[in-house]
Design a protein around this motif. Structure first.
Motif, mmCIF file in Angstrom:
data_model
loop_
_atom_site.group_PDB
_atom_site.id
_atom_site.type_symbol
_atom_site.label_atom_id
_atom_site.label_comp_id
_atom_site.label_asym_id
_atom_site.label_seq_id
_atom_site.Cartn_x
_atom_site.Cartn_y
_atom_site.Cartn_z
ATOM 1 N N PHE A 31 0.831 -1.204 0.000
ATOM 2 C CA PHE A 31 0.000 0.000 0.000
ATOM 3 C C PHE A 31 0.862 1.249 0.000
ATOM 4 O O PHE A 31 1.961 1.266 0.559
ATOM 5 C CB PHE A 31 -0.915 0.031 1.217
ATOM 6 C CG PHE A 31 -1.968 -1.039 1.252
ATOM 7 C CD1 PHE A 31 -2.726 -1.242 2.388
ATOM 8 C CD2 PHE A 31 -2.215 -1.848 0.153
ATOM 9 C CE1 PHE A 31 -3.707 -2.224 2.440
ATOM 10 C CE2 PHE A 31 -3.184 -2.832 0.190
ATOM 11 C CZ PHE A 31 -3.927 -3.019 1.336
ATOM 12 N N MET A 34 -1.324 3.600 4.941
ATOM 13 C CA MET A 34 -2.417 2.967 5.672
ATOM 14 C C MET A 34 -2.471 3.597 7.049
ATOM 15 O O MET A 34 -1.425 3.883 7.642
ATOM 16 C CB MET A 34 -2.206 1.462 5.777
ATOM 17 C CG MET A 34 -3.411 0.712 6.318
ATOM 18 S SD MET A 34 -3.218 -1.066 6.119
ATOM 19 C CE MET A 34 -4.749 -1.644 6.869
ATOM 20 N N ALA A 97 -6.777 3.012 3.597
ATOM 21 C CA ALA A 97 -5.622 2.534 2.836
ATOM 22 C C ALA A 97 -5.601 3.231 1.485
ATOM 23 O O ALA A 97 -6.656 3.480 0.892
ATOM 24 C CB ALA A 97 -5.680 1.022 2.644
ATOM 25 N N TYR A 99 -4.004 2.708 -2.229
ATOM 26 C CA TYR A 99 -3.361 1.674 -3.032
ATOM 27 C C TYR A 99 -3.524 2.043 -4.490
ATOM 28 O O TYR A 99 -4.651 2.238 -4.956
ATOM 29 C CB TYR A 99 -3.979 0.313 -2.730
ATOM 30 C CG TYR A 99 -3.407 -0.818 -3.538
ATOM 31 C CD1 TYR A 99 -4.228 -1.583 -4.370
ATOM 32 C CD2 TYR A 99 -2.058 -1.140 -3.474
ATOM 33 C CE1 TYR A 99 -3.707 -2.627 -5.111
ATOM 34 C CE2 TYR A 99 -1.537 -2.190 -4.213
ATOM 35 C CZ TYR A 99 -2.357 -2.928 -5.024
ATOM 36 O OH TYR A 99 -1.850 -3.964 -5.747
#
Length: 115
Positions: A31, A34, A97, A99
């Motif tokens: 990621f 986070m 998160a 991503y």
């Protein structure tokens, strides 16, 4: 697609502690970042603490020294240890998160601190 599931909220007296957990469906080491945000009634959602892929950790000024974010990469889990809780920490806490440039959110867990 990333799914985040939080747990650990509840009711606690001022000065007490809670630990929140967030389990991710993906590999958190991949990621971009986070962490945890919170939203009190009638207020915007604000950053509480997060770690980034570059290795930095950011805390809101209001929680620095009281809250600690940590990770367990083997379990794809991020934790938020909250100590010396204050009534103003009362909020819904959301796991977040980032991503590949997309933001993902958990369903939220409620923390209530009584005075």
């Amino acid at each position: 697609q990333v799914q985040l599931v939080e747990s650990g909220g509840g009711l606690v007296q001022a000065g007490g502690s809670l630990r929140l957990s967030c389990v991710a469906s993906g590999t958190i080491a991949s990621f971009n970042s986070m962490g945890w945000y919170r939203q009190a009634p009638g207020k915007q959602r604000d950053l509480v603490a997060r770690f980034t892929s570059g290795g930095s950790i950011n805390y809101a000024d209001s929680v620095r020294g009281r809250f600690t974010i940590s990770t367990d990469y083997a379990k794809n889990t991020v934790y938020l240890q909250m100590n010396s809780l204050k009534p103003e920490d009362t909020a819904v806490y959301y796991c977040n998160a980032v991503y590949i440039g997309r933001y993902y959110w958990g369903q939220g867990t409620t923390v209530t601190v009584s005075s």
